[in-house]
Motif scaffolding. Structure first.
Motif, PDB file in Angstrom:
ATOM      1  N   PRO A 120       8.939 -12.027  -3.126  1.00  0.00           N
ATOM      2  CA  PRO A 120       9.085 -13.439  -3.503  1.00  0.00           C
ATOM      3  C   PRO A 120       8.025 -13.822  -4.537  1.00  0.00           C
ATOM      4  N   THR A 121       7.821 -15.101  -4.759  1.00  0.00           N
ATOM      5  CA  THR A 121       6.797 -15.562  -5.700  1.00  0.00           C
ATOM      6  C   THR A 121       5.507 -15.890  -4.948  1.00  0.00           C
ATOM      7  N   ASP A 147       8.627   0.470  -6.479  1.00  0.00           N
ATOM      8  CA  ASP A 147       9.865   0.556  -5.710  1.00  0.00           C
ATOM      9  C   ASP A 147      10.223  -0.726  -4.982  1.00  0.00           C
ATOM     10  N   VAL A 148       9.252  -1.639  -4.825  1.00  0.00           N
ATOM     11  CA  VAL A 148       9.502  -2.830  -4.013  1.00  0.00           C
ATOM     12  C   VAL A 148       9.346  -4.127  -4.786  1.00  0.00           C
ATOM     13  N   ILE A 158       2.793  -6.311   5.703  1.00  0.00           N
ATOM     14  CA  ILE A 158       2.439  -5.044   5.070  1.00  0.00           C
ATOM     15  C   ILE A 158       3.713  -4.358   4.591  1.00  0.00           C
ATOM     16  N   ILE A 159       3.694  -3.919   3.348  1.00  0.00           N
ATOM     17  CA  ILE A 159       4.800  -3.146   2.788  1.00  0.00           C
ATOM     18  C   ILE A 159       4.257  -1.781   2.405  1.00  0.00           C
ATOM     19  N   CYS A 160       4.754  -0.736   3.053  1.00  0.00           N
ATOM     20  CA  CYS A 160       4.313   0.625   2.772  1.00  0.00           C
ATOM     21  C   CYS A 160       5.216   1.229   1.699  1.00  0.00           C
ATOM     22  N   GLY A 161       4.660   1.464   0.524  1.00  0.00           N
ATOM     23  CA  GLY A 161       5.448   2.046  -0.554  1.00  0.00           C
ATOM     24  C   GLY A 161       4.815   1.760  -1.895  1.00  0.00           C
ATOM     25  N   GLU A 196       0.847  -1.191   0.000  1.00  0.00           N
ATOM     26  CA  GLU A 196       0.000   0.000   0.000  1.00  0.00           C
ATOM     27  C   GLU A 196       0.888   1.248   0.000  1.00  0.00           C
ATOM     28  N   ALA A 197       0.609   2.147  -0.958  1.00  0.00           N
ATOM     29  CA  ALA A 197       1.487   3.304  -1.142  1.00  0.00           C
ATOM     30  C   ALA A 197       1.086   4.522  -0.325  1.00  0.00           C
ATOM     31  N   HIS A 198      -0.192   4.676  -0.019  1.00  0.00           N
ATOM     32  CA  HIS A 198      -0.622   5.916   0.626  1.00  0.00           C
ATOM     33  C   HIS A 198      -0.369   5.887   2.129  1.00  0.00           C
TER      34      HIS A 198
END
Length: 280
Positions: free
Chosen positions: A221-222, A215-216, A208-211, A186-188
């Motif tokens: 992974p798969t 960029d990520v 959770i990955i913020c960005g 999620e970017a926001h």
């Protein structure tokens, strides 16, 4: 003008599509709000008059107008269980997004990703996520669509990736299938904070990955299932993401998306058939 609007509302309540067309041809305002704060389209949707809904949409009635309680025609149709009227309104919303996406792409000639959305604040209500211009990023009446996407991408079980959290509709549906792992990008920043406030970071199988996914993506992974639904991105962004699928998606994995790639398709049938891909 007001009298024509009142007559439109009455015809909409009665489901009289022919009367609606006659009034529209005479110049009656399809965006008229009556004393209840409802448009003709809202009346038709609430009562399940699909032919009237279709006639009003074809005349340009605003599908995303809100009554004083912030309820749209789609909400009214869904809450009343009028499936045909709801499907017509859902199609109208999808087509509008595709058209607006095309316009935005043409206006953004520099080819760079537009960060305006990420820099603006967004606001949440019980059934909507709105951007800084009070435009709907996601609405609760999209939930049946998100449920169908979740069922598709989780059909193989295993490890699931979702790009774009929004209100969390699809992620909540994904959790019902208890995947081995559930990764959310999620970017926001405001949406990310809302995720933390709601405890998504505490779920055992959730990462959770913020960005921005751009960029990520090369660090991911798969996955056995992938869903993609972003806001403020269009054809070029989706095409770029599709180029990553051979690396991201396991053989036999399921990929599903909701975005502006298929603007040339006629969308009056099953909305889901052309969104599901078995990438092998």
């Amino acid at each position: 003008m007001e009298e024509g609007g009142k007559q439109l509302c009455e015809a909409a309540k009665n489901g009289d599509a022919e009367k609606l067309k006659t009034l529209i041809d005479s110049g009656a305002d399809v965006s008229y709000f009556d004393g209840e704060g409802l448009t003709p389209l809202m009346h038709a949707a609430q009562l399940g008059h699909a032919a009237a809904v279709k006639a009003l949409l074809e005349a340009g009635a605003p599908w995303n107008a809100l009554n004083p309680s912030n309820i749209s025609a789609g909400d009214l149709a869904m809450n009343a269980g009028h499936e045909e009227a709801y499907e017509l309104l859902l199609n109208a919303g999808i087509q509008a997004e595709l058209v607006l996406g095309t316009i935005a792409r043409r206006e953004n000639n520099n080819g760079e990703w537009n960060d305006d959305y990420l820099e603006d604040r967004v606001s949440f209500s019980e059934d909507k996520l709105m951007d800084a211009e009070n435009k709907a990023v996601m609405m609760a009446w999209e939930n049946p669509l998100m449920e169908a996407h979740a069922k598709a991408v989780c059909s193989n079980g295993g490890h699931i990736l979702n790009i774009g959290f929004g209100m969390g509709l699809v992620d909540t549906a994904i959790q019902k299938y208890s995947p081995a792992s559930h990764t959310i990008v999620e970017a926001h920043p405001n949406v990310f904070q809302r995720m933390l406030d709601d405890g998504w970071d505490k779920k055992e199988n959730v990462t959770i990955i913020c960005g921005r996914w751009q960029d990520v993506v090369h660090e991911l992974p798969t996955f056995d299932g992938i869903f993609f639904d972003t806001y403020g991105e269009y054809y070029d962004d989706l095409r770029e993401f599709h180029q990553q699928l051979p690396v991201l998606l396991k053989p036999g994995g399921i990929y599903s998306f909701f975005n502006g790639l298929c603007g040339g398709l006629k969308m009056d049938g099953d909305l889901h058939n052309w969104w599901y891909y078995d990438y092998t």
